[in-house]
Scaffold this motif. Structure first.
Motif, mmCIF file in Angstrom:
data_model
loop_
_atom_site.group_PDB
_atom_site.id
_atom_site.type_symbol
_atom_site.label_atom_id
_atom_site.label_comp_id
_atom_site.label_asym_id
_atom_site.label_seq_id
_atom_site.Cartn_x
_atom_site.Cartn_y
_atom_site.Cartn_z
ATOM 1 N N ARG A 1 -35.648 -33.095 -33.286
ATOM 2 C CA ARG A 1 -36.529 -34.105 -32.704
ATOM 3 C C ARG A 1 -35.979 -34.693 -31.403
ATOM 4 N NH1 ARG A 1 -38.551 -37.759 -37.910
ATOM 5 N NH2 ARG A 1 -39.423 -36.024 -39.142
ATOM 6 N N GLY A 2 -34.827 -34.220 -30.996
ATOM 7 C CA GLY A 2 -34.183 -34.827 -29.845
ATOM 8 C C GLY A 2 -34.648 -34.315 -28.506
ATOM 9 N N GLY A 3 -35.201 -33.124 -28.462
ATOM 10 C CA GLY A 3 -35.616 -32.540 -27.201
ATOM 11 C C GLY A 3 -35.441 -31.031 -27.249
ATOM 12 N N SER A 4 -35.920 -30.362 -26.225
ATOM 13 C CA SER A 4 -35.856 -28.906 -26.163
ATOM 14 C C SER A 4 -35.285 -28.471 -24.817
ATOM 15 C CB SER A 4 -37.258 -28.315 -26.328
ATOM 16 O OG SER A 4 -38.088 -28.695 -25.243
ATOM 17 N N ARG A 5 -34.969 -27.194 -24.737
ATOM 18 C CA ARG A 5 -34.412 -26.652 -23.499
ATOM 19 C C ARG A 5 -35.330 -26.927 -22.314
ATOM 20 N NH1 ARG A 5 -36.001 -23.204 -20.297
ATOM 21 N NH2 ARG A 5 -34.673 -22.052 -18.851
ATOM 22 N N SER A 6 -36.615 -26.697 -22.491
ATOM 23 C CA SER A 6 -37.541 -26.893 -21.370
ATOM 24 C C SER A 6 -37.585 -28.355 -20.937
ATOM 25 C CB SER A 6 -38.941 -26.411 -21.742
ATOM 26 O OG SER A 6 -39.459 -27.145 -22.843
ATOM 27 N N MET A 7 -37.508 -29.278 -21.887
ATOM 28 C CA MET A 7 -37.501 -30.697 -21.553
ATOM 29 C C MET A 7 -36.222 -31.066 -20.813
ATOM 30 S SD MET A 7 -39.060 -32.086 -25.160
ATOM 31 C CE MET A 7 -39.154 -33.820 -24.742
ATOM 32 N N PHE A 8 -35.094 -30.516 -21.249
ATOM 33 C CA PHE A 8 -33.820 -30.786 -20.578
ATOM 34 C C PHE A 8 -33.853 -30.265 -19.133
ATOM 35 C CE2 PHE A 8 -31.809 -30.062 -25.002
ATOM 36 C CZ PHE A 8 -32.249 -31.308 -25.424
ATOM 37 N N MET A 9 -34.390 -29.053 -18.953
ATOM 38 C CA MET A 9 -34.429 -28.454 -17.623
ATOM 39 C C MET A 9 -35.398 -29.195 -16.705
ATOM 40 S SD MET A 9 -32.097 -26.294 -17.578
ATOM 41 C CE MET A 9 -31.126 -25.126 -18.528
ATOM 42 N N ASP A 10 -36.487 -29.701 -17.272
ATOM 43 C CA ASP A 10 -37.414 -30.510 -16.469
ATOM 44 C C ASP A 10 -36.720 -31.778 -15.967
ATOM 45 O OD1 ASP A 10 -39.492 -28.736 -16.693
ATOM 46 O OD2 ASP A 10 -40.507 -29.804 -18.318
ATOM 47 N N ALA A 11 -35.929 -32.391 -16.852
ATOM 48 C CA ALA A 11 -35.179 -33.588 -16.450
ATOM 49 C C ALA A 11 -34.190 -33.248 -15.341
ATOM 50 C CB ALA A 11 -34.458 -34.176 -17.659
ATOM 51 N N LYS A 12 -33.516 -32.112 -15.460
ATOM 52 C CA LYS A 12 -32.546 -31.697 -14.430
ATOM 53 C C LYS A 12 -33.249 -31.444 -13.101
ATOM 54 C CE LYS A 12 -30.760 -27.474 -14.363
ATOM 55 N NZ LYS A 12 -30.878 -26.928 -12.970
ATOM 56 N N LYS A 13 -34.422 -30.829 -13.149
ATOM 57 C CA LYS A 13 -35.154 -30.537 -11.919
ATOM 58 C C LYS A 13 -35.592 -31.820 -11.223
ATOM 59 C CE LYS A 13 -39.193 -28.002 -10.214
ATOM 60 N NZ LYS A 13 -40.348 -27.145 -10.594
ATOM 61 N N ARG A 14 -36.089 -32.786 -11.984
ATOM 62 C CA ARG A 14 -36.602 -34.012 -11.380
ATOM 63 C C ARG A 14 -35.492 -34.894 -10.850
ATOM 64 N NH1 ARG A 14 -38.102 -39.355 -11.875
ATOM 65 N NH2 ARG A 14 -36.843 -39.720 -13.721
ATOM 66 N N MET A 15 -34.315 -34.890 -11.515
ATOM 67 C CA MET A 15 -33.271 -35.853 -11.202
ATOM 68 C C MET A 15 -32.008 -35.191 -10.671
ATOM 69 S SD MET A 15 -33.810 -38.224 -14.627
ATOM 70 C CE MET A 15 -33.315 -39.801 -13.946
ATOM 71 N N ARG A 16 -32.122 -33.981 -10.131
ATOM 72 C CA ARG A 16 -30.927 -33.219 -9.739
ATOM 73 C C ARG A 16 -30.091 -33.921 -8.674
ATOM 74 N NH1 ARG A 16 -35.476 -30.709 -7.941
ATOM 75 N NH2 ARG A 16 -35.772 -30.424 -5.693
ATOM 76 N N SER A 17 -30.705 -34.777 -7.861
ATOM 77 C CA SER A 17 -29.952 -35.446 -6.790
ATOM 78 C C SER A 17 -29.013 -36.528 -7.311
ATOM 79 C CB SER A 17 -30.913 -36.049 -5.764
ATOM 80 O OG SER A 17 -31.769 -36.989 -6.363
ATOM 81 N N VAL A 18 -29.135 -36.895 -8.604
ATOM 82 C CA VAL A 18 -28.248 -37.905 -9.189
ATOM 83 C C VAL A 18 -27.502 -37.355 -10.405
ATOM 84 C CG1 VAL A 18 -29.470 -39.942 -8.324
ATOM 85 C CG2 VAL A 18 -30.246 -38.865 -10.443
ATOM 86 N N ALA A 19 -27.408 -36.028 -10.497
ATOM 87 C CA ALA A 19 -26.743 -35.413 -11.657
ATOM 88 C C ALA A 19 -25.287 -35.847 -11.762
ATOM 89 C CB ALA A 19 -26.831 -33.887 -11.558
ATOM 90 N N HIS A 20 -24.598 -36.003 -10.622
ATOM 91 C CA HIS A 20 -23.183 -36.402 -10.651
ATOM 92 C C HIS A 20 -23.015 -37.827 -11.188
ATOM 93 C CE1 HIS A 20 -24.978 -37.823 -7.001
ATOM 94 N NE2 HIS A 20 -23.872 -38.335 -6.499
ATOM 95 N N LEU A 21 -23.992 -38.693 -10.900
ATOM 96 C CA LEU A 21 -23.925 -40.075 -11.387
ATOM 97 C C LEU A 21 -24.175 -40.132 -12.896
ATOM 98 C CD1 LEU A 21 -25.913 -41.564 -8.411
ATOM 99 C CD2 LEU A 21 -23.534 -42.117 -8.939
ATOM 100 N N TRP A 22 -25.208 -39.451 -13.354
ATOM 101 C CA TRP A 22 -25.474 -39.431 -14.793
ATOM 102 C C TRP A 22 -24.368 -38.702 -15.548
ATOM 103 C CZ3 TRP A 22 -28.445 -42.513 -17.380
ATOM 104 C CH2 TRP A 22 -29.579 -43.072 -16.782
ATOM 105 N N GLY A 23 -23.804 -37.643 -14.950
ATOM 106 C CA GLY A 23 -22.705 -36.928 -15.603
ATOM 107 C C GLY A 23 -21.482 -37.805 -15.787
ATOM 108 N N ALA A 24 -21.124 -38.572 -14.746
ATOM 109 C CA ALA A 24 -19.982 -39.488 -14.857
ATOM 110 C C ALA A 24 -20.262 -40.570 -15.890
ATOM 111 C CB ALA A 24 -19.682 -40.110 -13.497
ATOM 112 N N PHE A 25 -21.503 -41.040 -15.943
ATOM 113 C CA PHE A 25 -21.876 -42.068 -16.920
ATOM 114 C C PHE A 25 -21.796 -41.508 -18.342
ATOM 115 C CE2 PHE A 25 -25.203 -45.469 -18.122
ATOM 116 C CZ PHE A 25 -24.224 -46.437 -18.240
ATOM 117 N N ALA A 26 -22.193 -40.245 -18.521
ATOM 118 C CA ALA A 26 -22.114 -39.615 -19.846
ATOM 119 C C ALA A 26 -20.671 -39.457 -20.299
ATOM 120 C CB ALA A 26 -22.810 -38.252 -19.816
ATOM 121 N N ILE A 27 -19.792 -39.039 -19.385
ATOM 122 C CA ILE A 27 -18.380 -38.863 -19.727
ATOM 123 C C ILE A 27 -17.768 -40.193 -20.155
ATOM 124 C CG2 ILE A 27 -16.117 -38.364 -18.682
ATOM 125 C CD1 ILE A 27 -17.512 -36.050 -17.191
ATOM 126 N N ARG A 28 -18.297 -41.305 -19.636
ATOM 127 C CA ARG A 28 -17.822 -42.636 -20.012
ATOM 128 C C ARG A 28 -18.507 -43.158 -21.286
ATOM 129 N NH1 ARG A 28 -16.406 -46.601 -16.527
ATOM 130 N NH2 ARG A 28 -14.986 -45.905 -14.920
#
Length: 237
Positions: free
Chosen positions: A117-144
């Motif tokens: 129920r958490g999501g699917s590959r296509s949903m994850f990839m859609d999120a990456k496509k829409r927000m790719r310009s801030v992937a480094h910010l969200w990635g650093a936030f996830a690591i924290r």
């Protein structure tokens, strides 16, 4: 070049507004500013209640930019968390299991951790496509762990930790632009159309403060690698 809006009254809130609404369209920019203003409104109320007097410019900025309704906020927050996890997983794979490092394998691992129920590959990839310009910010936030830390060090508070978060994001961006998998026709994980910090920037470190860049200390459950296949074809020698 895309720059984080540090000219706003609260850089912390402004950065998160851009992380949620990174598109350059006028509508998205207004939403990013509205998020920052709404985030700042409650602390301003408390400050005024305790006798502080915020500047007229700050009050005017909150009043004139914070009125836009953000009905999509929960959805974009969810997409940002997904993108952060995808980037975190890809980054850790590149260091520990580079033959498995790819967005596809990162998405497969994320599917395992979020459940049916958490999501699917296509949903994850859609999120990456829409927000790719801030992937480094969200990635650093996830690591924290999607939080800022209150570290028991004298003179160190959440604003200092926010600066460390930005420094981690810059290091993650450098990795994403320069690291490449050792397979045929492989490109770097991140694109060069990403948000920048204004000018040359690093946090001011004081004695006793934690080091910047503990990115490789994050965990990745080895059991999640089961069933993954190396991505792409190996490079020819």
């Amino acid at each position: 070049m895309l720059q984080l809006p540090f000219d706003q009254p609260e850089p912390f809130a402004a950065t998160f507004g851009v992380m949620l609404y990174p598109d350059e369209s006028e509508t998205e920019r207004r939403k990013a500013c509205a998020y920052a203003a709404q985030h700042l409104a409650e602390p301003l109320k408390r400050a005024i209640k305790h006798g502080h007097r915020p500047s007229y410019d700050t009050l005017a900025w909150v009043a004139t930019t914070g009125g836009k309704r953000l009905g999509d906020l929960d959805r974009w927050m969810r997409d940002g968390i997904w993108l952060g996890e995808l980037t975190r997983i890809y980054y850790l794979l590149s260091y520990r299991h580079p033959h498995l490092a790819s967005w596809e394998n990162a998405a497969r691992i994320l599917e395992k951790t979020t459940g049916p129920r958490g999501g699917s590959r296509s949903m994850f990839m859609d999120a990456k496509k829409r927000m790719r310009s801030v992937a480094h910010l969200w990635g650093a936030f996830a690591i924290r762990g999607f939080r800022f830390k209150q570290i028991p060090v004298i003179g160190y508070d959440y604003r200092d930790d926010f600066e460390y978060f930005l420094a981690d994001a810059q290091m993650l961006k450098k990795w994403g632009l320069n690291w490449k998998p050792k397979r045929a026709k492989a490109g770097s994980p991140l694109s060069d159309t990403m948000y920048e910090l204004p000018g040359f920037w690093l946090p001011h470190q004081r004695a006793g403060w934690p080091p910047v860049g503990g990115l490789t200390s994050a965990d990745l459950d080895e059991n999640l690698l089961e069933g993954l296949r190396p991505a792409g074809r190996p490079r020819k020698n």
